[in-house]
Design a protein around this motif. Structure first.
Motif, PDB file in Angstrom:
ATOM      1  N   ALA A 524     -11.471 -48.278 -34.272  1.00 43.18           N
ATOM      2  CA  ALA A 524     -12.699 -48.993 -33.929  1.00 43.18           C
ATOM      3  C   ALA A 524     -12.689 -50.328 -34.660  1.00 43.18           C
ATOM      4  O   ALA A 524     -12.041 -50.476 -35.699  1.00 43.18           O
ATOM      5  CB  ALA A 524     -13.934 -48.184 -34.319  1.00 43.18           C
ATOM      6  N   GLU A 526     -15.291 -53.947 -35.702  1.00 44.38           N
ATOM      7  CA  GLU A 526     -16.633 -54.516 -35.818  1.00 44.38           C
ATOM      8  C   GLU A 526     -16.515 -56.027 -35.675  1.00 44.38           C
ATOM      9  O   GLU A 526     -15.586 -56.636 -36.209  1.00 44.38           O
ATOM     10  CB  GLU A 526     -17.233 -54.163 -37.184  1.00 44.38           C
ATOM     11  N   THR A 527     -17.444 -56.643 -34.967  1.00 38.61           N
ATOM     12  CA  THR A 527     -17.383 -58.083 -34.730  1.00 38.61           C
ATOM     13  C   THR A 527     -18.652 -58.757 -35.220  1.00 38.61           C
ATOM     14  O   THR A 527     -19.720 -58.143 -35.295  1.00 38.61           O
ATOM     15  CB  THR A 527     -17.187 -58.391 -33.236  1.00 38.61           C
ATOM     16  N   ALA A 528     -18.516 -60.046 -35.556  1.00 39.68           N
ATOM     17  CA  ALA A 528     -19.668 -60.829 -35.994  1.00 39.68           C
ATOM     18  C   ALA A 528     -19.418 -62.289 -35.661  1.00 39.68           C
ATOM     19  O   ALA A 528     -18.283 -62.766 -35.714  1.00 39.68           O
ATOM     20  CB  ALA A 528     -19.896 -60.662 -37.495  1.00 39.68           C
ATOM     21  N   ARG A 537     -13.303 -57.171 -37.703  1.00 37.16           N
ATOM     22  CA  ARG A 537     -12.832 -56.319 -38.795  1.00 37.16           C
ATOM     23  C   ARG A 537     -12.524 -54.934 -38.259  1.00 37.16           C
ATOM     24  O   ARG A 537     -13.278 -54.388 -37.445  1.00 37.16           O
ATOM     25  CB  ARG A 537     -13.886 -56.222 -39.896  1.00 37.16           C
ATOM     26  N   THR A 539     -12.663 -51.188 -38.466  1.00 37.11           N
ATOM     27  CA  THR A 539     -13.577 -50.264 -39.122  1.00 37.11           C
ATOM     28  C   THR A 539     -12.829 -49.377 -40.117  1.00 37.11           C
ATOM     29  O   THR A 539     -11.779 -48.817 -39.801  1.00 37.11           O
ATOM     30  CB  THR A 539     -14.286 -49.384 -38.077  1.00 37.11           C
TER      31      THR A 539
END
Length: 642
Positions: A524, A526-528, A537, A539
Motif C-alpha cells: 500500500a 500513501e500520497t500527499a 510513501r 505504507t
C-alpha cells in the motif's frame, strides 16, 4: 528459501550478510534438486512448469532447462574439485548423449522424439544454450567429457559446432560462438572453425566498446546488465581458461575498469540496479565481481567482492524469488509477467547460474576467508559519473539506496524507431524502484498534446561529470517527432538531492509539460500534495518519493500506477506540470528518493537568464555549490569539485 535449509549464519566472518561459502553450496544444491525433479527421459530435457512458453517453443525451453542448470552443476562440481555427492554429472552426461543423438527442428515436446535437442539455427535459441553447455563441459572436462565414449563426444561436438556455422543475433550473441569455439578448439574438434569463431567474435564486440569498461549491446545506446554477465564474463573466462595472457590483459583491464563503477550500483541491501532487459536473471549480476576475483583483475577487495555477491543472492532469496517448489520464478522477487521479454520461458531465469562463478575459487581463497567489508553504497554518500554510458550513479549510505540517472541508454535500433521501453528510456533507475509499465510514466519529462504525452525516443548524450549528467532528445508522439521541438535535460545530484532541469525549445506557447518522479511501490502507498510539491510513501516503510516544482512548473499531484511495479502491487508517482510560455522555456524541479525519513528536498536553487542560455545555481545542504549554463545545444557545469 526456508532458513532451516541453510547453514547457520557466521556474523564474525560475514558481518553484513552472515553468509559463507557453505551457504552458496547449499543454495546451489537446492536449486539443482528442485529443477532436476522435472527432468524428462534420459535427463536430456528439463521442462519446468510456467505460465507460457517462450517464442522459441517448449522444446527449446526444455533445452534451456538442461543447459542453464548444467552450468550451475558444473560450477558446483568443479568448485568442489570433482566431488559430486548428488551424482549431478552422471545425469548431465546421460542427457548430453541422448539429446545430441538426433537434433530436431520440432518446436513442441509432443513429437515422436521426447529427448532430442533443438538443432542450432541462424539466430536460434539453441545457439545461446550451446554456449552454456560448452562452458559447463569445459569446466568439468576431467570428470565428464574425458570419460565419455568417443562416439558421444563426436556427436556432442557436432551439435555444438552448429553454433559456429550459423549466424548469431548481432549483439552479445557473438560471444556464444567464442565460448563454444574455445571449448571445441581445446578438445580438438572442428578446430579451424572453432578458432575462427573465437577470433571473429572477439573482433565483433570491439565496435560496441564505449570505453571505461562499458559496452553497448549491439544497438547504438543499449547499456544494461549484459555488460557484466556477457560482455565481460565470456571474454575474461575464455582468456582465463585458455591461459592467454594477452587476451587476459586486454579484457581483464576492461573488467577492472567496469567493476570500479559497477560496484557502486549495488544497494546496501544487496539489490542490483533494476534497469534493462532480462532482469529475471537476478543474481547473475554477481558474475562480474566474481570474475574479477577469479582472474585477479578487480579493484575490489576480497571482502567487498563477497559482500556484493552474497548480498545480491540473499536479497532475492529473502524476497521470494523461489516458488513453493523451489524454482526460480519469472519476475524480480516473485512472478511479475510485465518484466518478462517474449524470448524468455520457464527455465530462462536459470541464467542466474552465472552468479555462482565464485564457487570456482577454492575454499581457502581470500574471497571466502576474508571478513566481509562494506559495499561502496554503505561507505558514504557518492555521486559517480559513468561517461561512456552517459550515467550518473548516486548513492546514500544512510538508506543504502542507489539511483542511476540515465542520459545515455535508450535501446533504440540504428535503423528504426521503437516506442520507449520503460526499462531503458526513463530518466533514472534505482535499486528500490521499478518503472511503471502502465499509466503515467515515472522519471519522465513529457510535452502534452491532446491528452497524449511525448516519448523520449533516441537519446543524445551531452556528457557526464562530477555531480551531473545531461542529454538531448526530440520528443515524439505516436512515433512522430514534434516539428521543431527539442529538449535539453540536465540532472545535478548531491547526497539524496536531485535537481532536474529541462530546456524546451520550439514548442508552441500554451503547450503543457509534465515531469514525474520515482514510482515507489509496496502492499500500500500513501500520497500527499502540499503547495508545489507531491509525495508518495510506501505504507509501513521509510521509502519516500518526492517532487517539488522550482521554476516553470506550477502544479503538483500524484498518480497511481495501475498495475504496480515489480516491487509491489500498489504504487504511485509524484507529478509536476507546467506550461510553455516562450520560444525557450526552462523547467526546474527538485526530486528525492529516500529510505531514511521524510525530510523534504533542501537544496536552494536560483535561475536567471544568461546571454547564451539559462544559468542555474544550486546551493546544496552540505554547503557546496554547483552552477550550470543550459543551452539548446549543450550544457556547461562547474562545481566546488572542479
Amino acid at each position: 528459501m526456508p532458513r532451516t535449509s541453510l547453514p547457520p549464519e557466521d556474523r564474525s566472518l560475514s558481518p553484513y550478510t552472515g553468509w559463507t561459502r557453505a551457504h552458496w553450496e547449499a543454495v546451489a544444491d537446492r536449486l539443482l534438486t528442485a529443477a532436476l525433479r522435472h527432468a524428462g527421459p534420459d535427463h536430456a530435457l528439463i521442462a519446468l512448469p510456467g505460465p507460457r512458453p517462450s517464442w522459441s517453443g517448449p522444446r527449446s525451453d526444455a533445452l534451456e532447462g538442461y543447459a542453464r542448470t548444467f552450468l550451475l552443476a558444473a560450477l558446483r562440481v568443479a568448485g568442489a574439485g570433482g566431488q559430486d555427492p548428488l551424482r549431478l554429472l552422471d545425469r548431465y552426461a546421460e542427457g548430453l548423449a541422448a539429446g545430441t543423438r538426433c537434433p530436431t527442428g520440432e518446436r513442441e515436446l509432443t513429437g515422436r522424439d521426447p529427448v532430442a535437442w533443438s538443432a542450432v539455427t541462424d539466430r536460434g535459441q539453441a545457439m545461446v544454450e550451446a554456449a552454456s553447455v560448452a562452458l559447463a563441459l569445459r569446466l568439468t572436462r576431467p570428470w565428464l567429457w574425458d570419460r565419455l565414449p568417443a562416439r558421444t563426444r563426436t556427436r556432442a561436438a557436432d551439435w555444438l559446432a552448429g553454433a559456429l556455422r550459423h549466424t548469431p543475433v548481432d549483439n552479445n550473441w557473438w560471444l556464444f560462438q567464442v565460448t563454444v569455439g574455445g571449448f571445441l578448439a581445446e578438445t580438438g574438434h572442428h578446430t579451424e572453425a572453432a578458432e575462427h569463431a573465437v577470433a571473429q567474435g572477439l573482433s565483433r564486440i570491439e565496435q560496441w566498446y564505449l570505453g571505461d569498461g562499458w559496452y553497448t549491446d549491439g544497438r547504438p545506446r543499449a547499456v544494461d546488465h549484459y555488460n557484466g554477465w556477457a560482455f565481460h564474463l565470456y571474454p575474461v573466462l575464455h582468456a582465463h581458461l585458455t591461459d592467454d595472457r594477452r587476451l587476459l590483459d586486454r579484457y581483464g583491464t576492461r573488467l577492472a575498469a567496469h567493476l570500479g563503477q559497477y560496484a557502486h550500483t549495488f544497494g546496501g541491501d544487496g539489490a542490483p540496479l533494476h534497469q534493462g532487459r532480462s532482469l529475471i536473471y537476478r543474481f547473475a549480476s554477481a558474475a562480474a565481481p566474481w570474475a574479477g576475483a577469479l582472474t585477479g583483475h578487480t579493484p575490489l577487495s576480497p571482502g567487498t567482492t563477497r559482500r556484493l555477491a552474497s548480498g545480491t543472492l540473499r536479497h532475492f532469496l529473502d524476497h521470494g524469488a523461489l516458488d513453493d517448489d523451489g524454482l526460480l520464478t519469472l519476475g524480480w522477487f516473485g512472478s511479475w509477467p510485465a518484466l518478462v521479454q517474449p524470448y524468455s520461458g520457464p527455465a530462462s531465469p536459470y541464467w542466474a547460474s552465472k552468479g555462482f562463478l565464485g564457487l570456482l575459487l577454492p575454499p581457502g581463497h581470500p574471497v571466502w576467508t576474508a571478513v566481509e567489508e562494506p559495499a561502496p553504497a554503505e561507505r558514504g554518500d557518492a555521486v559517480v559519473p559513468v561517461r561512456g554510458a552517459g550515467w550518473l550513479i548516486q548513492s546514500t549510505a544512510a538508506d543504502g539506496l542507489v539511483r542511476v540517472h540515465n542520459h545515455g541508454s535508450d535501446n533504440q535500433p540504428a535503423d528504426e524507431l521503437l516506442p520507449d521501453d520503460p526499462l531503458y528510456a526513463r530518466l533514472a533507475y534505482s535499486t528500490a524502484t521499478g518503472p511503471a509499465f502502465e499509466g503515467t510514466a515515472d522519471n519522465h519529462f513529457a510535452l502534452l498534446d491532446g491528452g497524449e504525452a511525448s516519448e523520449r525516443g533516441p537519446i543524445v548524450p551531452l556528457g557526464a561529470g562530477p555531480g551531473w549528467a545531461a542529454s538531448a532528445h526530440r520528443p515524439r508522439i505516436g512515433g512522430a517527432a514534434l516539428p521543431g521541438v527539442g529538449v535539453t535535460s540536465l540532472v545535478l545530484a548531491a547526497g539524496a538531492e536531485e535537481i532536474h532541469a529541462h530546456l524546451v525549445t520550439g514548442a508552441p506557447g500554451g503547450t503543457g509539460v509534465r515531469h514525474t518522479g520515482w514510482a515507489v511501490a509496496g502492499s500500500a502507498v500513501e500520497t500527499a500534495v502540499t503547495g508545489g510539491g507531491a509525495r508518495v510513501r510506501v505504507t509501513g516503510s521509510a521509502l519516500v518519493s518526492e517532487a517539488v516544482a522550482l521554476h516553470g512548473l506550477d502544479a503538483a499531484t500524484t498518480e497511481p500506477v495501475p498495475a504496480g511495479t515489480a516491487f509491489g502491487p500498489a504504487a504511485a508517482v509524484p507529478v509536476l506540470t507546467g506550461t510553455v510560455t516562450g520560444e525557450e522555456c526552462l523547467f526546474v524541479s527538485a526530486v528525492r528518493l529516500s529510505g531514511a525519513g521524510t525530510a523534504p528536498p533542501a537544496a536552494r536553487v536560483a535561475v536567471e537568464a544568461a546571454p547564451t542560455g539559462h544559468r542555474l545555481r544550486v546551493h546544496w545542504p552540505d554547503g557546496s555549490h554547483s552552477e550550470a549554463l543550459i543551452r539548446a545545444d549543450g550544457v556547461t557545469v562547474t562545481s566546488d569539485e572542479d
